[in-house]
Design an enzyme around this catalytic site. Structure first.
Site, PDB file in Angstrom:
ATOM      1  N   ASN A   1     -12.513  89.743 -24.159  1.00 36.62           N
ATOM      2  CA  ASN A   1     -12.739  88.314 -24.350  1.00 36.62           C
ATOM      3  C   ASN A   1     -12.461  87.652 -23.002  1.00 36.62           C
ATOM      4  O   ASN A   1     -11.310  87.505 -22.603  1.00 36.62           O
ATOM      5  CB  ASN A   1     -11.811  87.760 -25.442  1.00 36.62           C
ATOM      6  CG  ASN A   1     -11.983  86.259 -25.653  1.00 36.62           C
ATOM      7  OD1 ASN A   1     -12.242  85.513 -24.724  1.00 36.62           O
ATOM      8  ND2 ASN A   1     -11.817  85.823 -26.893  1.00 36.62           N
TER       9      ASN A   1
ATOM     10  N   GLU B   1     -16.536  85.217 -26.132  1.00 38.43           N
ATOM     11  CA  GLU B   1     -16.254  83.864 -25.627  1.00 38.43           C
ATOM     12  C   GLU B   1     -16.861  83.655 -24.249  1.00 38.43           C
ATOM     13  O   GLU B   1     -16.195  83.172 -23.330  1.00 38.43           O
ATOM     14  CB  GLU B   1     -14.744  83.574 -25.618  1.00 38.43           C
ATOM     15  CG  GLU B   1     -14.258  82.870 -26.869  1.00 38.43           C
ATOM     16  CD  GLU B   1     -12.924  82.165 -26.691  1.00 38.43           C
ATOM     17  OE1 GLU B   1     -12.913  80.930 -26.695  1.00 38.43           O
ATOM     18  OE2 GLU B   1     -11.904  82.865 -26.561  1.00 38.43           O
TER      19      GLU B   1
ATOM     20  N   ASP C   1     -12.855  90.797 -30.154  1.00 42.52           N
ATOM     21  CA  ASP C   1     -11.686  89.972 -30.448  1.00 42.52           C
ATOM     22  C   ASP C   1     -11.707  89.699 -31.946  1.00 42.52           C
ATOM     23  O   ASP C   1     -12.467  88.867 -32.427  1.00 42.52           O
ATOM     24  CB  ASP C   1     -11.761  88.678 -29.642  1.00 42.52           C
ATOM     25  CG  ASP C   1     -10.623  87.720 -29.968  1.00 42.52           C
ATOM     26  OD1 ASP C   1      -9.751  88.070 -30.791  1.00 42.52           O
ATOM     27  OD2 ASP C   1     -10.610  86.606 -29.396  1.00 42.52           O
TER      28      ASP C   1
ATOM     29  N   ASN D   1      -9.149  88.529 -33.681  1.00 42.26           N
ATOM     30  CA  ASN D   1      -8.203  87.494 -34.084  1.00 42.26           C
ATOM     31  C   ASN D   1      -7.386  87.936 -35.292  1.00 42.26           C
ATOM     32  O   ASN D   1      -7.141  87.169 -36.225  1.00 42.26           O
ATOM     33  CB  ASN D   1      -8.927  86.172 -34.362  1.00 42.26           C
ATOM     34  CG  ASN D   1      -9.099  85.331 -33.104  1.00 42.26           C
ATOM     35  OD1 ASN D   1      -8.152  85.139 -32.344  1.00 42.26           O
ATOM     36  ND2 ASN D   1     -10.310  84.851 -32.878  1.00 42.26           N
TER      37      ASN D   1
ATOM     38  N   ASP E   1      -7.335  92.449 -29.950  1.00 44.38           N
ATOM     39  CA  ASP E   1      -8.628  92.978 -29.498  1.00 44.38           C
ATOM     40  C   ASP E   1      -8.678  94.469 -29.845  1.00 44.38           C
ATOM     41  O   ASP E   1      -7.816  95.238 -29.406  1.00 44.38           O
ATOM     42  CB  ASP E   1      -8.785  92.769 -27.998  1.00 44.38           C
ATOM     43  CG  ASP E   1      -8.663  91.301 -27.617  1.00 44.38           C
ATOM     44  OD1 ASP E   1      -9.691  90.607 -27.626  1.00 44.38           O
ATOM     45  OD2 ASP E   1      -7.519  90.857 -27.357  1.00 44.38           O
TER      46      ASP E   1
ATOM     47  N   ASP F   1      -6.868  84.788 -21.094  1.00 46.87           N
ATOM     48  CA  ASP F   1      -5.643  85.066 -21.853  1.00 46.87           C
ATOM     49  C   ASP F   1      -5.720  86.416 -22.571  1.00 46.87           C
ATOM     50  O   ASP F   1      -4.723  86.886 -23.117  1.00 46.87           O
ATOM     51  CB  ASP F   1      -5.309  83.939 -22.832  1.00 46.87           C
ATOM     52  CG  ASP F   1      -6.524  83.355 -23.537  1.00 46.87           C
ATOM     53  OD1 ASP F   1      -7.623  83.929 -23.408  1.00 46.87           O
ATOM     54  OD2 ASP F   1      -6.385  82.321 -24.202  1.00 46.87           O
ATOM     55  N   HIS F   2      -6.896  87.050 -22.559  1.00 48.77           N
ATOM     56  CA  HIS F   2      -7.087  88.407 -23.077  1.00 48.77           C
ATOM     57  C   HIS F   2      -7.272  89.384 -21.916  1.00 48.77           C
ATOM     58  O   HIS F   2      -7.647  88.983 -20.806  1.00 48.77           O
ATOM     59  CB  HIS F   2      -8.346  88.499 -23.944  1.00 48.77           C
ATOM     60  CG  HIS F   2      -8.342  87.645 -25.159  1.00 48.77           C
ATOM     61  ND1 HIS F   2      -8.211  88.151 -26.438  1.00 48.77           N
ATOM     62  CD2 HIS F   2      -8.482  86.295 -25.318  1.00 48.77           C
ATOM     63  CE1 HIS F   2      -8.260  87.163 -27.312  1.00 48.77           C
ATOM     64  NE2 HIS F   2      -8.439  86.030 -26.658  1.00 48.77           N
TER      65      HIS F   2
END
Length: 262
Positions: free
Chosen positions: A7, A34, A150, A152, A221, A250-251
Site C-alpha cells: 500500500n 491506494e 491491504d 485492513n 497487509d 505508513d505501510h
C-alpha cells in the site's frame, strides 16, 4: 517467482521509493494499493522502463489498485463480483503464464470500516462476504492463486504491538476477524505466518503519536495463498526498513517467494 504487495499511499508521492525498492527486492509481480489516481495519471513509463507490465484500476483522490508484472498479462479484470453498484476501485485480478502453467494474482484493498458500527463498517463486512464468494469460486480452478493486499484486518492479538488499543476498531472487531478466518478456512495459507510465529511482525505504523519510533505497529497487509500456491512457498518476509525511508508510506512491502519458474 517473487510476488509482493504494498500500500503505497499515493503512487505519485512514493514513486522514487517504489523504484528504489523494485531495484532492491526485484519482485516479479507487485500488487499496489491506494495509488490515489485515475488510470491516465498513473506513472507507467518509469515502471515500464524497469521491465514491468502495468495494469491499473484507479480512482481520483481515493483508493485505486494496480499490478506490475515482469510477465505479460494474459487477462486483467477490475472490480469484485457481487455488487454492480460498488464503484470503489479496490480490486484488480490478473492471470499470467509460466513454464509450469498459469498463476492468478489479485491486488485488493479491503475497506477500512471505521467508524464502527456504521455504514462504513457494514460496507466492509459486505465486501468481505463478496471476497469470500469470489475466492471460493476461484479455488475450484485448482491453480496457484495469490490474494495480496491491504486487508485492513489484524488477524490475531499477536499481530499488534498493543492489541488492547484496537479492540473497538473495525480492523480488529470480532466480526472482522471471523470473516478473515472464514476466508483462510477455505484453504488459504497466510504466507507470513507460514514462515514465522514471531510477535513484532508488522506491516503498518501510523504517522501519529510516534508509532514508528515506538514500533507500535500492526500486521494488516497479507498474501493469502491457495493450496497450489502454498505448496510452492519457499520464503516470505516484510521489508520493514522501507518505513524509515524519506517520505514513507505508513505501510511497507510484504513479499512471498514461490518455487515457480518464470
Amino acid at each position: 517467482m517473487r510476488i509482493a504487495t504494498w500500500n503505497v499511499n499515493s503512487i505519485r508521492q512514493r514513486l522514487d521509493s517504489l523504484q528504489a525498492w523494485l531495484k532492491e527486492r526485484a519482485p516479479d509481480i507487485v500488487c499496489l494499493q491506494e495509488i490515489k489516481c485515475q488510470d491516465d495519471a498513473f506513472p507507467r513509463e518509469p515502471l515500464e522502463a524497469l521491465g514491468y507490465n502495468v495494469a491499473v484500476h484507479g480512482q481520483k483522490t481515493f483508493n485505486g489498485v494496480a499490478l506490475l508484472s515482469k510477465l505479460p498479462f494474459d487477462e486483467v479484470a477490475p472490480g469484485l463480483i457481487g455488487d454492480e453498484a460498488d464503484v470503489q476501485a479496490r480490486f484488480l485480478e490478473a492471470l499470467v503464464s509460466t513454464k509450469a502453467g498459469v498463476v492468478r494474482v489479485v491486488s485488493l484493498y479491503l475497506p477500512n470500516g471505521n467508524p464502527a458500527p456504521g455504514d462504513k463498517y457494514d460496507y466492509k463486512l459486505r465486501w468481505m462476504d463478496r471476497l469470500h464468494a469470489f475466492a471460493a469460486d476461484r479455488l475450484k480452478l485448482e491453480e496457484p492463486l495469490v490474494l495480496a493486499g491491504d486487508y485492513n484486518v489484524i488477524p490475531q492479538p499477536v499481530d499488534a504491538k498493543r492489541p488492547e488499543v484496537w479492540v473497538n476498531d473495525a480492523l480488529f472487531l470480532p466480526q472482522t476477524r471471523e470473516r478473515f478466518r472464514a476466508l483462510t478456512n477455505l484453504g488459504f495459507t497466510d504466507a507470513i505466518r507460514a514462515v514465522t510465529d514471531d510477535s513484532g511482525v508488522y506491516s503498518f505504523w501510523d504517522y501519529q503519536a510516534g508509532a514508528w519510533q515506538k514500533n507500535e505497529g500492526i500486521r494488516i497487509d497479507h498474501l493469502l495463498l491457495s493450496p497450489q500456491a502454498a505448496d510452492k512457498l519457499t520464503d516470505a518476509g516484510i521489508d520493514k526498513h522501507v518505513r524509515s525511508w524519506d517520505k514513507p508510506s505508513d505501510h511497507v512491502p510484504v513479499w512471498a517467494d514461490l518455487n515457480i519458474e518464470r
